[in-house]
Motif scaffolding. Structure first.
Motif, short mmCIF file in Angstrom:
data_model
loop_
_atom_site.label_atom_id
_atom_site.label_comp_id
_atom_site.label_asym_id
_atom_site.label_seq_id
_atom_site.Cartn_x
_atom_site.Cartn_y
_atom_site.Cartn_z
N TYR A 179 44.22 43.18 28.55
CA TYR A 179 44.67 42.19 27.57
C TYR A 179 43.58 41.19 27.17
O TYR A 179 43.83 40.33 26.33
N GLY A 180 42.41 41.30 27.77
CA GLY A 180 41.33 40.39 27.40
C GLY A 180 41.60 38.95 27.81
O GLY A 180 41.28 38.01 27.07
N ILE A 181 42.22 38.76 28.98
CA ILE A 181 42.53 37.43 29.46
C ILE A 181 42.02 37.29 30.88
O ILE A 181 41.63 38.27 31.52
N ARG A 182 42.01 36.05 31.37
CA ARG A 182 41.61 35.79 32.75
C ARG A 182 42.86 35.51 33.57
O ARG A 182 43.67 34.67 33.21
N LEU A 183 42.99 36.21 34.69
CA LEU A 183 44.11 36.00 35.59
C LEU A 183 43.57 35.66 36.97
O LEU A 183 42.92 36.49 37.61
N ALA A 184 43.81 34.43 37.41
CA ALA A 184 43.38 34.02 38.74
C ALA A 184 44.29 34.64 39.79
O ALA A 184 45.42 35.04 39.50
#
Length: 241
Positions: free
Chosen positions: A58-63
């Motif tokens: 999804y082209g996102i950052r997930l911590a």
């Protein structure tokens, strides 16, 4: 001005479930979207890989905290859907890295907490629940760590959290000398309060997953790379084997 197409949470859940099934070897239809990830076979290392795959998709950052704050596939899908359609926010002054592990919060009233063994047991149980991805009340302080599913990597992460919280320098073997939460709380209380330490329980047999031949070196290297363990903690774990 164009906007990103809407991606309903249901669509995200379908993608998420397919990725999770592929990583755990389960059938897609067998993944219960309302069950916690821990019950679906997602440990700390697999969780990092899972979030990385979703982030790339999804082209996102997930911590790493995402799996603790959104504990089921359905909850995580709603979170991701919200991120995809949230307005862009200014970058924070000190952004968290994409795969920063969950760190125990250092309590300013640590002395007051550690003076009460019951309170310290609660702190340790909260930390252990985050690692095992379960509710704290699901952990019986008298249940051996090995029966809770604490493997060598998770054990090292748990002891590292204890060291960071109370400024100790314990090794992973501590879990074999004090094999359950009640015994561990009594020992940590003695360390931080300066009282004599209770006699350790008889050494329990080291489970196969924690023995040298069974130690997954690739998983250990991944843990260091993803900052789940420090180099020193990983070296100590190898030395103990």
């Amino acid at each position: 001005m164009t906007t990103a197409p809407h991606t309903p949470a249901a669509d995200v859940l379908a993608e998420l479930t397919a990725v999770l099934a592929g990583m755990t070897g389960a059938e897609v239809h067998a993944v219960d979207a309302e069950r916690p990830f821990g019950f679906l076979g997602v440990d700390s290392l697999l969780g990092t890989q899972f979030l990385g795959a979703l982030g790339a998709r999804y082209g996102i950052r997930l911590a790493a905290e995402a799996l603790y704050e959104h504990r089921t596939p359905a909850a995580l899908a709603r979170h991701i859907a919200g991120l995809l359609h949230a307005p862009a926010a200014p970058a924070p002054a000190a952004p968290m890295t994409a795969w920063a592990p969950l760190r125990p919060v250092r309590r300013p009233a640590a002395v007051a907490v550690t003076a009460d063994p019951a309170a310290l047991t609660g702190v340790l149980r909260d930390q252990l629940a985050r690692i095992l991805r379960c509710a704290p009340e699901d952990i019986d302080p008298g249940t051996p760590f090995t029966m809770l599913g604490l493997d060598s990597i998770l054990a090292a992460e748990f002891v590292a959290g204890i060291n960071r919280t109370w400024d100790l320098t314990e090794q992973t073997a501590l879990l074999y000398e004090h094999p359950d939460l009640a015994a561990m709380a009594a020992y940590v209380t003695s360390r931080v309060s300066g009282t004599p330490a209770p006699a350790p329980a008889p050494a329990a047999p080291v489970p196969p997953a924690a023995q040298g031949p069974g130690l997954d070196l690739e998983a250990l290297l991944d843990a260091v790379r993803d900052d789940v363990l420090s180099i020193d903690e990983a070296a100590a774990l190898l030395a103990a084997r």
